[in-house]
Each structure stands twice: as C-alpha cells, then as structure tokens.
Design a protein around this motif. Structure first.
Motif, PDB file in Angstrom:
ATOM      1  N   ASP A 132      -2.117  -6.120  11.297  1.00 48.85           N
ATOM      2  CA  ASP A 132      -1.526  -7.442  11.048  1.00 48.85           C
ATOM      3  C   ASP A 132      -2.533  -8.554  11.302  1.00 48.85           C
ATOM      4  OD1 ASP A 132       0.996  -6.654  10.189  1.00 48.85           O
ATOM      5  OD2 ASP A 132       1.793  -6.545  12.225  1.00 48.85           O
ATOM      6  N   ASP A 133      -3.264  -8.449  12.411  1.00 51.13           N
ATOM      7  CA  ASP A 133      -4.265  -9.472  12.723  1.00 51.13           C
ATOM      8  C   ASP A 133      -5.356  -9.512  11.654  1.00 51.13           C
ATOM      9  OD1 ASP A 133      -2.959 -10.249  14.993  1.00 51.13           O
ATOM     10  OD2 ASP A 133      -4.238  -9.117  16.373  1.00 51.13           O
ATOM     11  N   LEU A 134      -5.773  -8.327  11.203  1.00 56.25           N
ATOM     12  CA  LEU A 134      -6.804  -8.270  10.171  1.00 56.25           C
ATOM     13  C   LEU A 134      -6.321  -8.950   8.892  1.00 56.25           C
ATOM     14  CD1 LEU A 134      -9.130  -5.377   9.272  1.00 56.25           C
ATOM     15  CD2 LEU A 134      -7.761  -6.385   7.465  1.00 56.25           C
ATOM     16  N   LEU A 135      -5.089  -8.632   8.482  1.00 56.72           N
ATOM     17  CA  LEU A 135      -4.553  -9.216   7.249  1.00 56.72           C
ATOM     18  C   LEU A 135      -4.357 -10.723   7.384  1.00 56.72           C
ATOM     19  CD1 LEU A 135      -1.959  -6.433   6.345  1.00 56.72           C
ATOM     20  CD2 LEU A 135      -4.152  -6.880   5.211  1.00 56.72           C
ATOM     21  N   ASP A 136      -3.933 -11.173   8.560  1.00 57.04           N
ATOM     22  CA  ASP A 136      -3.739 -12.606   8.781  1.00 57.04           C
ATOM     23  C   ASP A 136      -5.050 -13.384   8.644  1.00 57.04           C
ATOM     24  OD1 ASP A 136      -1.042 -12.302   9.202  1.00 57.04           O
ATOM     25  OD2 ASP A 136      -1.187 -12.277  11.388  1.00 57.04           O
ATOM     26  N   GLY A 137      -6.166 -12.726   8.943  1.00 52.16           N
ATOM     27  CA  GLY A 137      -7.446 -13.421   8.932  1.00 52.16           C
ATOM     28  C   GLY A 137      -8.211 -13.345   7.627  1.00 52.16           C
ATOM     29  N   LEU A 138      -7.671 -12.672   6.618  1.00 50.24           N
ATOM     30  CA  LEU A 138      -8.396 -12.517   5.357  1.00 50.24           C
ATOM     31  C   LEU A 138      -8.509 -13.836   4.603  1.00 50.24           C
ATOM     32  CD1 LEU A 138      -7.061  -9.125   3.920  1.00 50.24           C
ATOM     33  CD2 LEU A 138      -9.160  -9.545   5.218  1.00 50.24           C
ATOM     34  N   GLN A 139      -9.662 -14.031   3.990  1.00 50.45           N
ATOM     35  CA  GLN A 139      -9.903 -15.231   3.182  1.00 50.45           C
ATOM     36  C   GLN A 139      -9.875 -14.924   1.693  1.00 50.45           C
ATOM     37  OE1 GLN A 139     -10.289 -18.270   4.806  1.00 50.45           O
ATOM     38  NE2 GLN A 139      -9.722 -16.986   6.569  1.00 50.45           N
ATOM     39  N   GLU A 140      -9.505 -13.719   1.323  1.00 47.05           N
ATOM     40  CA  GLU A 140      -9.408 -13.310  -0.073  1.00 47.05           C
ATOM     41  C   GLU A 140      -8.263 -12.317  -0.183  1.00 47.05           C
ATOM     42  OE1 GLU A 140     -12.742 -11.070  -1.454  1.00 47.05           O
ATOM     43  OE2 GLU A 140     -12.844  -9.831   0.333  1.00 47.05           O
ATOM     44  N   PRO A 141      -7.797 -12.014  -1.414  1.00 46.41           N
ATOM     45  CA  PRO A 141      -6.720 -11.040  -1.570  1.00 46.41           C
ATOM     46  C   PRO A 141      -7.078  -9.699  -0.930  1.00 46.41           C
ATOM     47  CG  PRO A 141      -7.076 -12.209  -3.625  1.00 46.41           C
ATOM     48  CD  PRO A 141      -8.200 -12.603  -2.711  1.00 46.41           C
ATOM     49  N   ALA A 142      -6.131  -9.115  -0.219  1.00 51.14           N
ATOM     50  CA  ALA A 142      -6.381  -7.862   0.492  1.00 51.14           C
ATOM     51  C   ALA A 142      -6.812  -6.759  -0.474  1.00 51.14           C
ATOM     52  CB  ALA A 142      -5.129  -7.437   1.248  1.00 51.14           C
ATOM     53  N   LEU A 143      -7.723  -5.924  -0.010  1.00 49.68           N
ATOM     54  CA  LEU A 143      -8.122  -4.721  -0.728  1.00 49.68           C
ATOM     55  C   LEU A 143      -8.150  -3.593   0.301  1.00 49.68           C
ATOM     56  CD1 LEU A 143      -8.997  -3.274  -3.278  1.00 49.68           C
ATOM     57  CD2 LEU A 143     -11.367  -3.949  -2.794  1.00 49.68           C
ATOM     58  N   LEU A 144      -7.114  -2.765   0.282  1.00 53.46           N
ATOM     59  CA  LEU A 144      -6.944  -1.712   1.278  1.00 53.46           C
ATOM     60  C   LEU A 144      -6.977  -0.350   0.594  1.00 53.46           C
ATOM     61  CD1 LEU A 144      -3.903  -3.313   3.142  1.00 53.46           C
ATOM     62  CD2 LEU A 144      -6.331  -3.565   3.723  1.00 53.46           C
ATOM     63  N   LEU A 145      -7.519   0.648   1.292  1.00 55.83           N
ATOM     64  CA  LEU A 145      -7.496   2.026   0.822  1.00 55.83           C
ATOM     65  C   LEU A 145      -6.568   2.812   1.738  1.00 55.83           C
ATOM     66  CD1 LEU A 145      -8.557   4.332  -0.984  1.00 55.83           C
ATOM     67  CD2 LEU A 145     -10.433   4.625   0.667  1.00 55.83           C
ATOM     68  N   VAL A 146      -5.567   3.452   1.153  1.00 56.50           N
ATOM     69  CA  VAL A 146      -4.603   4.245   1.917  1.00 56.50           C
ATOM     70  C   VAL A 146      -4.796   5.708   1.542  1.00 56.50           C
ATOM     71  CG1 VAL A 146      -2.168   4.623   2.432  1.00 56.50           C
ATOM     72  CG2 VAL A 146      -2.997   2.312   1.904  1.00 56.50           C
ATOM     73  N   LEU A 147      -5.009   6.560   2.540  1.00 52.95           N
ATOM     74  CA  LEU A 147      -5.256   7.981   2.307  1.00 52.95           C
ATOM     75  C   LEU A 147      -4.090   8.791   2.855  1.00 52.95           C
ATOM     76  CD1 LEU A 147      -9.013   8.067   3.393  1.00 52.95           C
ATOM     77  CD2 LEU A 147      -8.101   7.897   1.056  1.00 52.95           C
ATOM     78  N   ASP A 148      -3.439   9.545   1.995  1.00 51.70           N
ATOM     79  CA  ASP A 148      -2.276  10.334   2.392  1.00 51.70           C
ATOM     80  C   ASP A 148      -2.615  11.817   2.301  1.00 51.70           C
ATOM     81  OD1 ASP A 148       0.290  11.028   3.147  1.00 51.70           O
ATOM     82  OD2 ASP A 148       1.067  10.933   1.110  1.00 51.70           O
ATOM     83  N   GLY A 149      -2.786  12.462   3.444  1.00 54.89           N
ATOM     84  CA  GLY A 149      -3.051  13.894   3.448  1.00 54.89           C
ATOM     85  C   GLY A 149      -4.512  14.279   3.375  1.00 54.89           C
ATOM     86  N   VAL A 150      -5.422  13.355   3.656  1.00 55.65           N
ATOM     87  CA  VAL A 150      -6.855  13.670   3.656  1.00 55.65           C
ATOM     88  C   VAL A 150      -7.225  14.165   5.051  1.00 55.65           C
ATOM     89  CG1 VAL A 150      -9.190  12.780   3.320  1.00 55.65           C
ATOM     90  CG2 VAL A 150      -7.321  12.006   1.838  1.00 55.65           C
ATOM     91  N   THR A 151      -7.289  15.481   5.204  1.00 56.03           N
ATOM     92  CA  THR A 151      -7.515  16.089   6.525  1.00 56.03           C
ATOM     93  C   THR A 151      -8.935  16.599   6.717  1.00 56.03           C
ATOM     94  OG1 THR A 151      -6.724  18.218   5.688  1.00 56.03           O
ATOM     95  CG2 THR A 151      -5.095  16.772   6.729  1.00 56.03           C
ATOM     96  N   ASP A 152      -9.721  16.652   5.661  1.00 53.89           N
ATOM     97  CA  ASP A 152     -11.090  17.148   5.771  1.00 53.89           C
ATOM     98  C   ASP A 152     -12.021  16.029   6.238  1.00 53.89           C
ATOM     99  OD1 ASP A 152     -13.915  17.462   4.110  1.00 53.89           O
ATOM    100  OD2 ASP A 152     -13.170  19.338   4.964  1.00 53.89           O
ATOM    101  N   PRO A 153     -12.753  16.220   7.344  1.00 53.94           N
ATOM    102  CA  PRO A 153     -13.607  15.145   7.861  1.00 53.94           C
ATOM    103  C   PRO A 153     -14.716  14.731   6.905  1.00 53.94           C
ATOM    104  CG  PRO A 153     -13.981  17.196   9.064  1.00 53.94           C
ATOM    105  CD  PRO A 153     -12.771  17.410   8.222  1.00 53.94           C
ATOM    106  N   HIS A 154     -15.212  15.656   6.081  1.00 55.63           N
ATOM    107  CA  HIS A 154     -16.241  15.288   5.113  1.00 55.63           C
ATOM    108  C   HIS A 154     -15.670  14.340   4.059  1.00 55.63           C
ATOM    109  CE1 HIS A 154     -17.938  18.979   6.874  1.00 55.63           C
ATOM    110  NE2 HIS A 154     -19.108  18.426   6.618  1.00 55.63           N
ATOM    111  N   ASN A 155     -14.450  14.628   3.609  1.00 55.11           N
ATOM    112  CA  ASN A 155     -13.817  13.737   2.639  1.00 55.11           C
ATOM    113  C   ASN A 155     -13.532  12.367   3.246  1.00 55.11           C
ATOM    114  OD1 ASN A 155     -13.756  15.320   0.334  1.00 55.11           O
ATOM    115  ND2 ASN A 155     -11.786  16.243   0.822  1.00 55.11           N
ATOM    116  N   LEU A 156     -13.049  12.346   4.493  1.00 50.37           N
ATOM    117  CA  LEU A 156     -12.782  11.061   5.139  1.00 50.37           C
ATOM    118  C   LEU A 156     -14.065  10.260   5.295  1.00 50.37           C
ATOM    119  CD1 LEU A 156     -11.078   8.968   6.583  1.00 50.37           C
ATOM    120  CD2 LEU A 156     -11.312  10.317   8.686  1.00 50.37           C
TER     121      LEU A 156
END
Length: 247
Positions: free
Chosen positions: A89-113
């Motif tokens: 929330d704090d990060l989003l409140d401080g943005l000076q441009e439209p948010a660009l977020l990456l959401v990863l669902d089920g990425v369990t391999d550390p190399h992929n992360l």
C-alpha cells in the motif's frame, strides 16, 4: 528492498556487486576464490576495497559449501538484514506514474523467480507479488539468477492472492492475466492504465480462482509448435509491451 530477519549469503558477481553498490555497510564479509586472478575478479576486489569491505580468501569447496551452489563464480558474501520493505500500500501510494506490477501465481522454481525478478527490474516494474503458500521465496539461488534484481525489486508475498488482487482493483488497478485460451492477444489490450500483469507457472498456468479474479485475459500469440513459454520469458514480453505502449 525487503526485510530479512537474519544474515544471509549472496553469491555470484552480479548479486554481490549490486549489494556492494547499493548497501556496502550491510556486508559482513566477502569471500573470494584466491586462485582467480582475472580482470573481472580484480575489478570486483578493487570495488570491495574501495567500499571498505573485509575480503577473506577461500577455496572453491568452501565457497560451494557457503553458497549451497557450485555456480558462485568465485565470489560470495555474508550480508546483514536490510531495512524492511515498505508495504505494498505504501509503495502504491508513493508512485508518480501508473502502477506496473507483476503477479506470479504458482511459480515455485527459484531459477524462474530469479529470472522474473531480473526481467521486472529491467522493465521498471514497481513490484512483484506472489502468494505465500504457492511460490518460491528469496534465497541465494534466486539472488544469483536475478543478477542483483532481488535487491532492487520489491517482492511481496501475500496470504490470499485473490483478495490482494481484489484490493488492487479497488485502487483502480486493471488486473490482466496471461492465458493461452484467451480470445484477445497481449498486443490488443490497453496496457497504459495502472496495471497488474498476472502469470502462472509454465504448464498449469494460473489457478482457477486467480483466473476468475482477473479483469481481462490475454494470450501471447504462439506461431510454432510449442504451446507455452517459460514464465520469465512471458513476463518479459508482457512487461515490455506495457512499457512500449506507455512510450
């Protein structure tokens, strides 16, 4: 930067080098292969000396044991905890441009992360979000593969991903999921708006509840024989297309 409760190990030139650049005071000590005398090692040791960091000579076996990996490149470091990350929330409140977020669902391999964090850093994503119970955490392998991005990209692990996505939507953030069966393509979607791009692991993709929570599903056009891309490659395509549209 994210909270770390105890000292941990970083290894590889990129991961240790970024910590030397961004927070040298947090480095307890650096371990370096005494037999490696090439230009890259000399430059690295010069940076460590300039930063006033203690360097300990170590052989390959000790570095492998310390790192938990043979891919240490002759360099490892024990580092102290950084200051806790701000909340999402704090990060989003401080943005000076439209948010660009990456959401990863089920990425369990550390190399992929690690690769996804590296892509997120390159594309200027503001944060990466993942569920606590269905994702890889930050460890030495992630940090090595991320080439320093594990130190620069905020990584938030949430208890309930569907609820977190709902809270993003309440903030006016458009939640777009990548799915092979989607009718529209990535290139037809408007990605200039505040945006959370959701990707699942290669193969199973997003979980059903995550998929239902998305405002829009898009697909990456596949022209060849393979049915899907590695999640880090797909993340790169999606994030950079959003950047391209934003000019």
């Amino acid at each position: 930067m994210r909270a770390m409760s105890t000292p941990r190990v970083l290894f590889g030139f990129h991961a240790v080098g970024v910590r030397l650049k961004t927070a040298p005071a947090s480095i307890i000590e650096v371990y370096a292969d005494a037999t490696r005398r090439d230009a890259r090692m000399r430059q690295f040791l010069a940076r460590a000396a300039q930063a006033g960091v203690r360097v300990i000579e170590a052989d390959g076996a000790r570095l492998t044991k310390l790192s938990g990996s043979a891919g240490h490149q002759g360099v490892a470091a024990r580092v102290q905890a950084l200051e806790p990350a701000r909340s999402l929330d704090d990060l989003l409140d401080g943005l000076q441009e439209p948010a660009l977020l990456l959401v990863l669902d089920g990425v369990t391999d550390p190399h992929n992360l690690g690769a996804c964090l590296r892509v997120a850093d390159g594309a200027g994503a503001h944060a990466v979000i993942a569920p606590k119970d269905h994702a890889a955490g930050i460890n030495a392998t992630v940090a090595k593969v991320a080439s320093g991005a594990a130190e620069t990209v905020p990584y938030f692990m949430v208890t309930n991903l569907a609820r977190a996505l709902g809270e993003l939507k309440e903030r006016g953030i458009w939640v777009v999921g990548a799915a092979g069966e989607a009718e529209g393509t990535l290139y037809e979607a408007d990605l200039k708006v505040p945006l959370a791009l959701v990707l699942g692991a290669e193969g199973p993709g997003m979980r059903q509840l995550t998929r239902k929570t998305c405002d829009l599903l898009v697909r990456i056009p596949m022209r060849g024989a393979v049915e899907s891309l590695n999640v880090s490659v797909a993340s790169g395509l999606c994030l950079y297309e959003a950047r391209r549209q934003r000019g």
